[in-house]
Design an enzyme around this catalytic site. Sequence first.
Site, PDB file in Angstrom:
ATOM      1  N   PRO A  97      55.085  43.505  43.841  1.00  0.00           N
ATOM      2  CA  PRO A  97      56.174  42.644  43.381  1.00  0.00           C
ATOM      3  C   PRO A  97      55.950  42.184  41.939  1.00  0.00           C
ATOM      4  O   PRO A  97      54.834  41.778  41.592  1.00  0.00           O
ATOM      5  CB  PRO A  97      56.142  41.449  44.331  1.00  0.00           C
ATOM      6  CG  PRO A  97      55.206  41.792  45.429  1.00  0.00           C
ATOM      7  CD  PRO A  97      54.409  42.992  45.034  1.00  0.00           C
ATOM      8  N   GLY A 101      52.475  37.137  41.163  1.00  0.00           N
ATOM      9  CA  GLY A 101      51.069  36.725  41.241  1.00  0.00           C
ATOM     10  C   GLY A 101      50.164  37.782  41.846  1.00  0.00           C
ATOM     11  O   GLY A 101      49.028  37.499  42.212  1.00  0.00           O
ATOM     12  N   GLY A 103      49.446  40.789  40.296  1.00  0.00           N
ATOM     13  CA  GLY A 103      48.833  41.649  39.277  1.00  0.00           C
ATOM     14  C   GLY A 103      49.626  42.890  38.939  1.00  0.00           C
ATOM     15  O   GLY A 103      49.040  43.904  38.534  1.00  0.00           O
ATOM     16  N   SER A 104      50.953  42.840  39.054  1.00  0.00           N
ATOM     17  CA  SER A 104      51.741  44.062  38.826  1.00  0.00           C
ATOM     18  C   SER A 104      51.543  44.607  37.406  1.00  0.00           C
ATOM     19  O   SER A 104      51.350  45.810  37.227  1.00  0.00           O
ATOM     20  CB  SER A 104      53.223  43.827  39.116  1.00  0.00           C
ATOM     21  OG  SER A 104      53.739  42.828  38.264  1.00  0.00           O
ATOM     22  N   ALA A 106      49.002  44.205  35.284  1.00  0.00           N
ATOM     23  CA  ALA A 106      47.645  44.747  35.093  1.00  0.00           C
ATOM     24  C   ALA A 106      47.488  46.078  35.818  1.00  0.00           C
ATOM     25  O   ALA A 106      46.858  47.013  35.306  1.00  0.00           O
ATOM     26  CB  ALA A 106      46.601  43.742  35.582  1.00  0.00           C
ATOM     27  N   ALA A 107      48.089  46.195  37.005  1.00  0.00           N
ATOM     28  CA  ALA A 107      47.943  47.434  37.775  1.00  0.00           C
ATOM     29  C   ALA A 107      48.689  48.587  37.100  1.00  0.00           C
ATOM     30  O   ALA A 107      48.183  49.718  37.050  1.00  0.00           O
ATOM     31  CB  ALA A 107      48.440  47.228  39.202  1.00  0.00           C
ATOM     32  N   ASP A 148      42.352  39.192  36.673  1.00  0.00           N
ATOM     33  CA  ASP A 148      43.275  40.191  37.234  1.00  0.00           C
ATOM     34  C   ASP A 148      42.845  41.614  36.853  1.00  0.00           C
ATOM     35  O   ASP A 148      42.743  42.488  37.711  1.00  0.00           O
ATOM     36  CB  ASP A 148      44.707  39.940  36.735  1.00  0.00           C
ATOM     37  CG  ASP A 148      45.342  38.723  37.372  1.00  0.00           C
ATOM     38  OD1 ASP A 148      44.616  37.942  38.009  1.00  0.00           O
ATOM     39  OD2 ASP A 148      46.569  38.537  37.228  1.00  0.00           O
TER      40      ASP A 148
HETATM   41  C1  MEV Z   1      46.667  34.802  37.792  1.00  0.00           C
HETATM   42  O1  MEV Z   1      46.469  35.828  38.733  1.00  0.00           O
HETATM   43  C2  MEV Z   1      45.529  33.849  37.834  1.00  0.00           C
HETATM   44  C3  MEV Z   1      45.601  32.684  36.830  1.00  0.00           C
HETATM   45  O2  MEV Z   1      44.419  31.952  37.008  1.00  0.00           O
HETATM   46  C4  MEV Z   1      45.719  33.169  35.406  1.00  0.00           C
HETATM   47  C5  MEV Z   1      44.457  33.850  34.895  1.00  0.00           C
HETATM   48  O3  MEV Z   1      43.396  33.695  35.476  1.00  0.00           O
HETATM   49  O4  MEV Z   1      44.561  34.528  33.868  1.00  0.00           O
HETATM   50  C6  MEV Z   1      46.779  31.780  37.118  1.00  0.00           C
END
Ligand code: MEV
Length: 309
Positions: A97, A101, A103-104, A106-107, A148
């Site tokens: 998604p 949150g 990691g789309s 980065a992946a 991430d």
């Molecule tokens: C995001 O997956 C996690 C956060 O802590 C941001 C980060 O670590 O860069 C919100």
Amino acid sequence: MKGITASAPGKVILFGEHAVVYGRPALAAPVFSVQATAYVEEALPNSGLLIHAADLDLNLSLADAVTHGPALAAQLALEHLGTPEPDVQITIRSTIPIAGGMGSGAAVSAALIRALCTYLGHSIGDEALSALVYEVEKFYHGMPSGIDNTVICYGRPVYYIKGREPQFLLVKHPFDLLIGDTGVATPTRITVGAVREAWQRAPQTYEALFDAIGAVVEKAQAAIERGEVALLGPLMNENHALLRELGVSSPELEQLVKVARTAGAAGAKLSGGGGGGNMIALVDPANVERVGHALRKAGAVRVLHTLIR
Ligand code: MEV
């Protein structure tokens, strides 16, 4: 030349999001049931490097590196290899998604860089890959902690402190998580930026919250490494309460967290940037169906089941 495919998993932050940006530890694990993939194939002579983001029906070239993450990822990969622009077509797809949150971004970067390097005859190691993906992450949200890209590129659960070598998390007893998606897409940079502003206004309050989160993370790491899964539920609840105090929860996340606990989850918390996106619930295998059903009924647009090991 033969086409090359590479993929990279999604991820969940188990404990410690946000505080990890401020130097506290955090725990994260890859989620292989959602993936980004990149396919690189030969293109017509003089076409240059073309990227087709199939899910978004978006076409990019290297000229888009200043505005689009995938084009920047390709540019960084070529710079890393010291290779001139090749004539290739790269097709990217993802079941992760977007802005949830998981990691789309980065992946997608990891899959693209890995596929492009392999296509050009260079296999890239996890550490170098993670460093390049980190550069793209900076483009997406300014000051990422680096967790991430680390968990996604190494594909293993990690104990992570910003700026240090990642430590792999030894999971003594695998445990089941449900990941419930609120359906509210919230880019990480929004909540990271909001926490930064709040921290600037009240540094002492926020530093104390980060310390409290860091302490929960240390306990969770010990529990995971000793196989004391029963301790993790209450620790998740504690971490969620602290994230709520940071101001990164939302009515939708509160609702899913509450419903999961009521339906029998041992603990639940938001996961990742918050403000929407996903929550995670620790469930006994016997309760997976019941908690999953309750989450869907309460409005989760997608519920994934994953085993952390
Ligand atoms: C995001 O997956 C996690 C956060 O802590 C941001 C980060 O670590 O860069 C919100």
